[in-house]
Motif scaffolding. Structure first.
Motif, PDB file in Angstrom:
ATOM      1  N   THR A  57      -3.848  -4.073   2.054  1.00  0.00           N
ATOM      2  CA  THR A  57      -3.756  -3.119   3.165  1.00  0.00           C
ATOM      3  C   THR A  57      -4.541  -3.569   4.398  1.00  0.00           C
ATOM      4  O   THR A  57      -4.695  -2.809   5.352  1.00  0.00           O
ATOM      5  N   PHE A  83      -0.412   6.077  -3.638  1.00  0.00           N
ATOM      6  CA  PHE A  83      -0.562   4.758  -3.017  1.00  0.00           C
ATOM      7  C   PHE A  83       0.701   3.958  -3.241  1.00  0.00           C
ATOM      8  O   PHE A  83       1.184   3.842  -4.371  1.00  0.00           O
ATOM      9  N   ALA A 119       1.016  -0.633   4.857  1.00  0.00           N
ATOM     10  CA  ALA A 119       0.100   0.229   5.593  1.00  0.00           C
ATOM     11  C   ALA A 119       0.236   0.000   7.088  1.00  0.00           C
ATOM     12  O   ALA A 119       0.665  -1.067   7.527  1.00  0.00           O
ATOM     13  N   VAL A 131      -7.286   4.140   0.762  1.00  0.00           N
ATOM     14  CA  VAL A 131      -6.750   5.495   0.653  1.00  0.00           C
ATOM     15  C   VAL A 131      -7.562   6.222  -0.406  1.00  0.00           C
ATOM     16  O   VAL A 131      -8.109   5.599  -1.326  1.00  0.00           O
ATOM     17  N   GLU A 180       3.456  -3.223  -6.905  1.00  0.00           N
ATOM     18  CA  GLU A 180       2.749  -3.128  -5.632  1.00  0.00           C
ATOM     19  C   GLU A 180       2.425  -4.554  -5.206  1.00  0.00           C
ATOM     20  O   GLU A 180       1.762  -5.291  -5.943  1.00  0.00           O
ATOM     21  N   GLN A 230      -1.620   6.195  -8.290  1.00  0.00           N
ATOM     22  CA  GLN A 230      -2.723   7.109  -7.982  1.00  0.00           C
ATOM     23  C   GLN A 230      -2.270   8.576  -7.874  1.00  0.00           C
ATOM     24  O   GLN A 230      -1.091   8.885  -7.767  1.00  0.00           O
ATOM     25  N   ARG A 280       5.020   4.949  -6.718  1.00  0.00           N
ATOM     26  CA  ARG A 280       3.705   5.276  -6.193  1.00  0.00           C
ATOM     27  C   ARG A 280       2.683   5.315  -7.319  1.00  0.00           C
ATOM     28  O   ARG A 280       2.965   5.758  -8.437  1.00  0.00           O
ATOM     29  N   MET A 337       1.718   3.885   3.777  1.00  0.00           N
ATOM     30  CA  MET A 337       0.346   4.343   3.980  1.00  0.00           C
ATOM     31  C   MET A 337       0.072   4.341   5.477  1.00  0.00           C
ATOM     32  O   MET A 337       0.093   3.282   6.119  1.00  0.00           O
TER      33      MET A 337
END
Length: 483
Positions: free
Chosen positions: A283, A450, A412, A444, A248, A463, A461, A434
């Motif tokens: 984000t 996420f 995002a 989020v 990420e 979460q 992804r 997102m």
């Protein structure tokens, strides 16, 4: 105070016995604590401990593993004030934000503790009616967790918690800027009775410790949050040796404001997304595309709100925006502000490094807003990771979508409108993982997946229930009875 590595169930110094210092970015005269300057040998010790512990840990039931998360959550909840103050002192964001982050960490632990009760496979019909055909999920093994400084509680926990409940063991490398906060999180796991070797903490420079984790042949998977530059390096090394990886990374997140939007709501949430956390969120809104018919009115609302932002120490309850996390971060943000001026963007408000009076010993910058920004400018294309907002005038919704998508990132995006058809079109056409309609780009809920697209992510992804995809592998089993 000196803090230590946590390896094989014990708190120990780095092999070198050398330490580094954690400094308060609001007051550089304050040392929060000292932490180990570890080496590849310390990483090797931690990985071997994790590999040894894996044998017993994966055999425990997922429900039992989840109980350790419940106990850790209770301990963190009792220590919200202490951990939040430590995080504020280490990286600068407001105490209210840090308290919220600890509370989120507690909720994440409890969420994943309950994941231990969920099914881990399916029964599948077989062409041979005698067969039992089914799937199950198994842990991938030793997982390296490399986390950033901007969310020093929530991000490590949303990596560590699912890794553990699904039966993996962990070697955790936090960002140096928030090493003391990380030690306090691991301390809660220790006091919850986590078996030795299941969770290991190795502190030190990312260029040494991160590289050692990613290159270690006994580390089966790496989950990384950080810069695109480092993320690409992680991906290359992991892929080269066949390890699983999850990335990420950055964002250049757009907000689109159409002429039918609730402009008060849009202005409030755009400023929140751009300036809270001092803009140090992947984000955060950094580009705001505003329809020309309402541009001037919306611009004034943004200016009025930014004028009222109080900059100061995160421990001051009246502070809206704390310092940047480090001197290098301050230099980076200040450099981008100067670049924006050089490119011909118009500085509407802010833009100055704050150095006088209460700001003289910290890494402070004013909240900054540019207009007359062209989407091809550096400040509209590169992630600044600071409180800098670019206002871009557009005539049509279609033009906004085209320009919003014209970036290497895709994390995002948000849209403010009352038009349902355009909302649905935005959801379909925007290149981001997102998406918010009439909400700020940042944040989020913890039970939701996420992650981003394009250069923001490895398309994996984190979460929610999506976490099982990275932290486990699927086995397909066929059992055929014999006569």
């Amino acid at each position: 105070m000196d803090y230590l590595n946590y390896i094989d169930g014990a708190w120990i110094s780095a092999e070198s016995k050398e330490t580094l210092s954690s400094i308060n970015p609001a007051n550089t005269n304050e040392v929060i604590g000292h932490f180990p300057s570890s080496s590849e040998q310390d990483v090797d010790f931690a990985v071997k401990a994790a590999k040894q512990a894996l044998k017993g840990w994966r055999k425990q039931s997922s429900i039992d593993r989840g109980n350790y998360l419940h106990k850790t959550a209770d301990l963190l909840e009792d220590r919200i004030e202490d951990i939040a103050i430590t995080a504020t002192k280490e990286m600068g964001k407001t105490l209210a934000e840090c308290k919220g982050e600890v509370a989120r960490g507690v909720a994440i632990l409890r969420y994943y503790a309950q994941e231990g009760y969920r099914k881990t496979g399916d029964i599948i019909p077989s062409a041979d009616s005698r067969n039992l055909l089914y799937t199950t999920r198994v842990p991938i093994g030793v997982v390296g967790v490399i986390s950033p400084w901007n969310f020093p509680i929530a991000i490590p926990i949303w990596k560590i918690a699912p890794a553990l409940v699904f039966g993996n063991t962990v070697v955790f490398k936090p960002a140096s800027e928030t090493s003391i906060t990380a030690a306090k999180i691991v301390e809660a796991f220790h006091e919850a009775g986590i078996p030795k070797g299941v969770l290991n903490l190795v502190q030190g420079r990312g260029s040494i410790i991160g590289d050692a984790i990613v290159n270690h042949r006994a580390v089966n998977g790496i989950t990384f949050t950080g810069s695109n530059q480092v993320g690409k390096k992680v991906a290359g090394i992991a892929a080269g040796r066949g390890a699983k990886f999850q990335l990420e990374m950055g964002g250049k997140n757009p907000t689109i404001v159409l002429e039918d939007a609730d402009l008060n709501l849009a202005a409030e949430l755009t400023v929140s997304a751009a300036m809270k956390h001092t803009g140090q969120k992947c984000t955060a809104t950094s580009r705001c595309f505003v329809q020309s018919s309402v541009y001037d009115l919306f611009k004034q609302k943004i200016i009025d709100k930014v004028k009222n932002i109080k900059v100061g120490s995160g421990l001051d309850p009246d502070t809206y925006m704390g310092p940047l996390a480090s001197s290098s971060q301050l230099d980076t943000v200040a450099g981008y502000i100067e670049k924006g001026k050089e490119e011909g963007a118009t500085l509407l408000i802010g833009g100055n490094v704050l150095k006088e009076n209460e700001y003289e010993d910290g890494f402070y910058v004013e909240p900054t807003v540019f207009e007359n920004v062209k989407n091809e400018m550096v400040i509209a294309q590169e992630e600044i990771f600071g409180p800098v907002l670019c206002l871009i005038k557009i005539d049509t919704f279609e033009e906004a979508i085209d320009q919003a998508n014209d970036t290497q990132f895709g994390l995002a995006a948000s849209l403010f409108t009352r038009d349902l058809a355009k909302s649905l079109a935005f959801i379909d056409e925007i290149e981001a993982g997102m998406i918010k309609v009439n909400g700020e780009s940042a944040g989020v809920e913890l039970q939701a997946p996420f992650g981003g697209m394009k250069g923001s992510s490895s398309y994996s992804r984190e979460q929610g229930q999506a976490a099982i995809e990275f932290f486990t592998s699927t086995k397909t089993i066929t059992i055929t009875p014999t006569a």
